[in-house]
Write an enzyme that holds these catalytic residues in place. Structure first.
Site, PDB file in Angstrom:
ATOM      1  N   LYS A 238     -50.412  12.228 -11.542  1.00 35.86           N
ATOM      2  CA  LYS A 238     -49.984  13.617 -11.394  1.00 35.86           C
ATOM      3  C   LYS A 238     -49.854  14.231 -12.780  1.00 35.86           C
ATOM      4  O   LYS A 238     -48.823  14.102 -13.460  1.00 35.86           O
ATOM      5  CB  LYS A 238     -48.658  13.678 -10.643  1.00 35.86           C
ATOM      6  CG  LYS A 238     -48.418  15.014  -9.968  1.00 35.86           C
ATOM      7  CD  LYS A 238     -49.437  15.276  -8.884  1.00 35.86           C
ATOM      8  CE  LYS A 238     -49.249  16.643  -8.266  1.00 35.86           C
ATOM      9  NZ  LYS A 238     -50.289  16.969  -7.303  1.00 35.86           N
ATOM     10  N   SER A 442     -53.469  18.563  -3.396  1.00 39.88           N
ATOM     11  CA  SER A 442     -52.022  18.570  -3.430  1.00 39.88           C
ATOM     12  C   SER A 442     -51.441  19.351  -2.250  1.00 39.88           C
ATOM     13  O   SER A 442     -51.610  18.958  -1.117  1.00 39.88           O
ATOM     14  CB  SER A 442     -51.543  19.128  -4.773  1.00 39.88           C
ATOM     15  OG  SER A 442     -50.335  18.538  -5.163  1.00 39.88           O
TER      16      SER A 442
END
Length: 643
Positions: A238, A442
């Protein structure tokens, strides 16, 4: 006696003269009265005639204003009889291509119209471009289609491919398609390669630059400013938080991005290979070789690219259009411009109201970052999306919905609101299909997890299944300049101090919340995609995948475009696209404008200074205020899949 009689006679004569004078006087008065009556009646009648005339004029003017208002509101202009007979369809695509249909209410149309005149930036509907090209393929009167791709804004490869496929349909129908531009961006060139001819201005170039992925990094800046980043993340890859914790890209993320960039470029080159001559050449040599070759052409990029078969002819737009006048002019003496029709007018000419079928599929568009609130009616927010989903829910004839997604992610709460509404549609028996385009990562994938089927383009960036929370603390900076904060609270969590660091307990609650959200994300994906939660490391560590790899991992069902997603939806409701009506649902503005307002405001465009018009636009679109709590946990991919 004689004298007396004489006097009496004189008196009688005097009386007679007096009577005659009075009669004459009254005759004059009577004539004046009659004249005044005539004048009064004449004026009254004249006024009455004038009133009647004004009523007739006002009635006709109202009709004219209404007609003008319709034209202004639609953004269309009058189509001449000469244009109706045009054999050339002209698509000037300068500006932005909107993947979602545009709001069609009066206020939104007028706002776009004014914005176009002020900035020169035009917004085109992708579905309108496709529709115009599809009409052209079946129009026996049209002989030539021209795509003017100059100053076309960047777009995803998936969008360029859709336009390219529509161009292929026109060519397959036996019509010639020409692309022209002063210079071509990579996006524009991906469309141009589908045309019969690619024309380039002698002073222009095909601006091939490859794929780059980079970020700015702020660690030292934050240290200098004495700002503390509070970051909590779940998912090794991430990378959205790295700019706040590093001065460079981490090795793992750099390796991931290098692989993505290489694969995206391969997808782009594959698209260029539809132009057969390019399949046998290197369209963009390495930098050293490129510079050496350019030296041989003395810096003439256009000539070098002509020799390398990237384009077919070097000619300016003006000269090319003049060359068409002989065959396509309104008459043989006309040497100014060929007779051609703009695609927007062409659509107005060809479009007819469609009778809706009993089975319907709705397409709803989620474009951009997902947020809890936005003034933009096209933003990917629950306020914009949920009313459209409610419309689907309340219409028994809509059997399926295709959720079109091009989003890097965003707020978890907003993503979950939209996902839940999609799940409610499924509970009612409606089919839910997701069409991924450009990027669906996401938070975008969080929404997609509700789908019965997920269709993605081969160039789609997806995954990035991870969560992070970010806050910036200014306590060191405030203390450094002499600002402190002190007080009392009944609970540690009630102390909302900005001049003191976060307490350990507060940081721990945020960490636990992020981890809980991450676990929820993994379980949503695992359940919907029938994957093992225990094997999450392979698909849910924040990695980003292209379409092929995502399909191999089971994150998507198939590769394809929006049209493929529509075919899948039709199949799921035991039908075909020929037997259903497709409804492209777009958000609508709330304000309506009367025809007179539209007419007057259109005239005002030419006399009101630009600054005032810009102020009007800013004021008009700011219908209500709001803000989002940015401290909420968000799931966001920093990658934009634009060429």
């Amino acid at each position: 006696m004689g004298n007396s009689n004489t006097q009496i006679e004189i008196k009688e004569v005097s009386a007679t003269k007096h009577t005659s004078w009075c009669r004459g006087f009254f005759k004059v008065l009577s004539f004046i009265g009659a004249a005044l009556t005539f004048i009064r009646n004449f004026i009254s009648n004249l006024v009455m005639i004038a009133i009647i005339a004004l009523i007739v004029i006002a009635y006709n003017l109202a009709g004219t204003i209404k007609e003008k208002a319709v034209i202004i509101a639609s953004g269309q202009e009058e189509i001449t009889t000469v244009e109706q007979s045009a054999q050339i369809l002209y698509l000037p695509l300068k500006g932005v291509i909107s993947e979602s249909p545009l709001a069609s209410d009066d206020f939104s149309n007028l706002q776009r119209r004014i914005n176009e005149q002020l900035t020169g930036s035009v917004t085109h509907e992708l579905i309108a471009i496709e529709k115009a090209l599809n009409f052209a393929a079946e129009d026996n009167n049209l002989k030539l289609v021209i795509l003017d791709l100059n100053d076309l804004s960047p777009m995803s490869l998936a969008v360029a491919k859709r336009i390219g496929n529509a161009v292929d349909n026109v060519r397959n129908a036996g019509k010639e398609v020409t692309a022209l531009a002063y210079s071509y961006s990579q996006s524009a060139f991906a469309i141009a390669v589908h045309c019969d001819k690619i024309l380039l201005d002698p002073m222009g170039q095909v601006n091939l630059r490859g794929i780059g992925m980079s970020s700015l990094y702020y660690k030292d800046l934050l240290n200098t400013l004495k700002v503390t980043p509070y970051i909590f993340k779940a998912g090794h890859f991430k990378s959205a938080v790295e700019p706040y914790t590093r001065n460079d890209m981490s090795p793992d993320v750099k390796a991931e991005y290098a692989n993505l960039a290489a694969n995206l470029w391969d997808e782009y080159i594959k698209e260029l290979n539809v132009r057969k001559v390019l399949s046998r050449t290197i369209v963009l040599p390495d930098a050293d070789k490129y510079v050496k070759e350019l030296e041989l052409y003395k810096g003439d990029t256009a000539l070098m690219q002509l020799e390398n078969n990237l384009v077919d002819e070097l000619i300016s737009r003006e000269d090319y259009l003049l060359s068409l006048c002989k065959d396509y002019g309104t008459d043989k003496s006309d040497t100014t411009l060929p007779n051609m029709i703009n695609y927007r007018k062409y659509l107005a000419l060809k479009s007819t109201p469609e009778k809706l079928k009993d089975k319907r599929i709705a397409v709803i568009y989620g474009i951009g970052q997902i947020s809890g609130f936005s003034n933009d009616v096209y933003a990917f927010t629950p306020d914009n999306i949920l009313p459209l989903l409610n419309e689907v829910r309340n219409d028994d004839k809509i059997k399926a919905v295709v959720m079109y997604i091009n989003s890097p992610g965003g707020a978890v709460k907003a993503s979950e609101e939209i996902r839940r509404e999609l799940m409610r549609l499924k509970e009612l028996g409606k089919k839910v299909i997701v069409s991924m385009n450009g990027t669906a990562a996401s938070g975008g994938y969080w929404v997609a997890s509700a789908a019965d089927q997920i269709i993605a383009d081969s160039s789609t960036l997806t995954g990035s299944i991870g969560v992070f929370s970010l806050a910036l603390g200014a306590h060191d900076l405030l203390n450094h300049v002499g600002v402190y904060q002190d007080g009392v609270a009944t609970h540690e969590f009630a102390d909302a101090s900005i001049a003191n660091p976060l307490s350990e307990n507060t940081k721990e609650t945020m960490r636990l919340s992020v981890e809980h959200t991450y676990d929820t994300f993994i379980n949503l994906v695992a359940k919907s995609r029938r994957l093992s939660p225990a094997n999450y490391i392979s698909y849910a560590e924040g990695q980003v995948f292209l379409g092929d790899e995502a399909q191999n991992l089971g994150l998507i069902d198939d590769l394809g475009s929006l049209n493929d997603a529509l075919n899948t939806a039709a199949k799921l409701i035991d039908s075909t696209l020929d037997d259903v009506s497709v409804l492209h649902l777009a958000p609508q503005g709330e304000k309506s404008i009367s025809p007179l307002e539209l007419f007057i405001m259109n005239k005002a465009e030419g006399i009101i200074p630009n600054e005032l018009l810009k102020g009007f636009i800013d004021l008009a679109v700011k219908s209500h205020e709001g803000s989002e709590n940015n401290a909420q946990y968000i799931a966001l991919s920093p990658i934009k899949a634009e060429l």
